[in-house]
Each structure stands twice: as structure tokens, then as C-alpha cells.
Design an enzyme around this catalytic site. Sequence first.
Site, PDB file in Angstrom:
ATOM      1  CG  LEU A  85     -26.815   6.309 -39.826  1.00 14.22           C
ATOM      2  CD1 LEU A  85     -25.297   6.401 -39.847  1.00 14.22           C
ATOM      3  CD2 LEU A  85     -27.301   5.278 -40.845  1.00 14.22           C
ATOM      4  CG  HIS A  86     -26.158  11.595 -35.949  1.00 16.69           C
ATOM      5  ND1 HIS A  86     -25.726  10.580 -35.117  1.00 16.69           N
ATOM      6  CD2 HIS A  86     -25.431  12.688 -35.597  1.00 16.69           C
ATOM      7  CE1 HIS A  86     -24.791  11.040 -34.295  1.00 16.69           C
ATOM      8  NE2 HIS A  86     -24.587  12.312 -34.577  1.00 16.69           N
ATOM      9  CG  PHE A  87     -24.564  11.909 -42.404  1.00 16.28           C
ATOM     10  CD1 PHE A  87     -23.295  11.679 -42.903  1.00 16.28           C
ATOM     11  CD2 PHE A  87     -25.523  10.912 -42.535  1.00 16.28           C
ATOM     12  CE1 PHE A  87     -22.976  10.471 -43.511  1.00 16.28           C
ATOM     13  CE2 PHE A  87     -25.218   9.695 -43.146  1.00 16.28           C
ATOM     14  CZ  PHE A  87     -23.935   9.479 -43.633  1.00 16.28           C
TER      15      PHE A  87
END
Length: 467
Positions: A251-253
Site C-alpha cells: 500500500l502506497h501513494f
Amino acid sequence: MLTIKRVETVVSMHQQLEQVPGCGRDCLGNCCIPGAKLPLYTFGIKQTLGSNKRAHTSSDDHCVPGDVGDFNDYEADDSPQENYFLDELLLAQWEDRMVRGLFRYDVTACETKMLPGEYGFIAQLNEGRHLQKRPTEFRVDQVLQPFDPKKFNFTKVGQEEILFQFGPSEDNVSEFYEKAPVLSSPNVVAINVSPIEYGHVLLVPRVLDRLPQRIDQDSFLLALYMAAEANNPYFRLGYNSLGAFATINHLHFQAYYLAAPFPIERAPTTRVSYGRKKGGVKVYELSKFPVRGLVFEMCNSLEDLSVAVANACVYLQNNNIPYNVLITDRGSRVFVLPQCFAERQARGEVDQEILDTQVNPAVWEISGHIVLKQRKDYDLATEEYAWKLLAEVSLSAERFEEVKAECLKAAFEGPPSDSMAQPPALPNGGSYNLLEKEQAVLIKSNIHKANSMDGVVPNVGEVGVEG
């Protein structure tokens, strides 16, 4: 101008200088993280919400000014901007990593131009990203896939790639600590070692929980907080789901600075009646843009906006619909863009001329910042090419209407309870709440605030595109 020293990489950009406990790479894994200290930035939630200003007026007609030379053109009023601290700190830390040679290439040397035309699509020639970017290691036909610890994930990066931990403060005041104990599973901001633009970073929520690439309400609210805290209209965050050109299933932006409006920000929109007065969120639909999508706008609070957008994203990912998200206007405006490029490509429906450019239309490309990998394509790029590329991404009108209806239903009524993609349970019944008591205790009891920030932030020059 600063230059970037090329360094060899295998898993991380971190170079071993001496033997240390653990695996020897000083990474974020369980082998090296116990007892480690990293910088920490804490933000005041009430202060962030109060200082948020939209980049457009409160009317139904959204228009980002075409003149990108004047910073104040982005303001909805004449009041002074507040909370520059995160903005300056992030850029200072990013430039420090650039001087230390932690990037794979010099992104500041990449040629960039604005394509003539109505929308002002931006083209960049980035041959280094094409040659050195990490390849995708998972299926592209499944939006939700379990986390695989054997494949690359952000616990394998070197600690020097981490700019700071990022979380809420207990007293609603933004503060920076040069060295702080690593929280049980901190949110971290790290450099993107294969950058697209100046200040390109990654926001990784609860990094040690090893969450797969899927949005939930807490993680999305954290991204909105970061946009609001930076308080810079040139700073946007993006998200790519699996199947929509995310290359890492952790999970990453992503986020970076671009000193120009994205074409998607300037695209006209029409009001969507559903949810007009529900949840403190307004919804619009892109009209006259090659990719069909929804635009969610904050009315009352970031929390309301986060719930609506995250619920819509949960619907998309649970129904195996790839999508991209763009966060703009200091967190007050969010574009949700379902797409079908990989599906169309697998069916042989994408124009070969488009495939030959090897462009993967992820969130930045869809928004109008198109990263080209070959000199010939860059030299010949036109607005017509950009429009044709993005048209291959979009759902059909009929399909989009179906997806739109379900997204809006999920946004304001919530997805079915049995379809919510829940993260794995924490040991001992722990919680993922951003305001964990453990975090507040650590901040107050174990951290000594730096006596002075003088000299920490160097003078930062102009950012963004040329021409």
C-alpha cells in the site's frame, strides 16, 4: 544545478558503508528496525482542516487558472497561505537525498514541454525511468491480491531513503523531530528512487503491517491530511490500483510537485445530482475529457471526503475494476478514474501505434502529465496523441454509467458489509486507528524536539516544467 550521482542498485538504493546489526542493509525489516530511530513529522489535524483552501472557487464551475506563472492564481481568496513547514521540510530532505546520490537518474535533466492545444498536456522524456524502473511482479488482471513478502516491498528499502515518519500530533500542532523511536507500524514518507518529477515521494501507510495495494478509509484520510498539511497547490498525490499500473503490491501513494495545472484539473465538469446534500461532499463528472471519471469535492471536512471516496474505491477494488485516484487542491478535491487499458490490451483492442510508445497510462498520465520513454515519441508528441492515448484508457459511456451508479451508492450508503476489503487483524486485537494511544505516548515520552530548525531548510528554487 544539483546533479545526481548514478549508483548501482539491487533491492534498495541504500549503500552499505559498514557492518551493522541485522541483514547489513539497514532496512525497514524486522532484522534492522528494532531500536532504530527515524525523523518524525507530526501534524495538527484541527490546524490542517482549518487552513485548507481550495484551488478553485466554491461555485459549481471548476476552473484552474491557465496562467501558471503566478502562485496566487491558485488561491480562492486573498488570505495568506499557512503551514509551509511540511512543504519546505519535504523539499529540503528530498534534495539532501539527491545530493547523496540515492536516485537512479537525474530527473531534473529530463526534457519537459507543454504540448500546444486547448488543455496544455505536459510531455516528459524520461529514458532513465524506462531503463531502470522496477518491473511489475504480479498479475495485472486482479485488483486485489495478497501481500507476498518474497517480492519487493517497502520494508526492504534502506532507512536513509525514508524522509520521515508521518502521523498526527496529540496537541494539534505541527512539529518535527530529528530522531524519534520507530512506532509499532509507522506511516513513512520515502523518496521514489525512480522519480517522475521534482520532489517525487511515496507515502506508505503503516509500512510494517505489510498491507497490499488497496485503499481503506484510514489510509485515504492520511493521504488527504498530507495534501492539506503541505498546503501547496503544486503538490498532488496519486494512487494506482493493481491492474491500473501500480508496480508494487504494498500500500502506497505517490506525490510530487508540478508547477502547472494538470489538464484534468482544467477539464469542465457537470454536477451529479446523487448525494447533493449527503455527507458534506459534492460530486461532479468529467465532461469533455478523454477519460471518464468522477470528481469529489469537500464541503465540510476531510473526514467526510475520505469516507465517500474510500467507499467508492472499495467498491471498485472489490469488483475487480482497476482505477486511479488524483488528490488536488490541498486535499479538497479528488478524481476517481476507473480504467480498462490492461483489459483492452489483453483483448488486442489497443491501437498498435499507442502500444509502440510503451507508455503505461497510470494516474499521472491520465491527469495529463505524460511520461514518454523514447526520443522519437517525445519529439512528435501532440495534444492529439495525448487524447488518443487516454481515450484507450476510458470505460465506454454505457459501462461508465453502470460503474458511476454503483460508486455513488457505495460512496454515500457504504459498500455491502460483507464486501469490505478489511486489512489483516493486528496481533493482540490491535487497532489501525490513526490516533493510536501508543503513538501519542511515544511522541510525548520518548522524543526530544530539535531545539532549532534554523539551517535545516535550504533555499529551494523553482520547480516544475520548462517551456
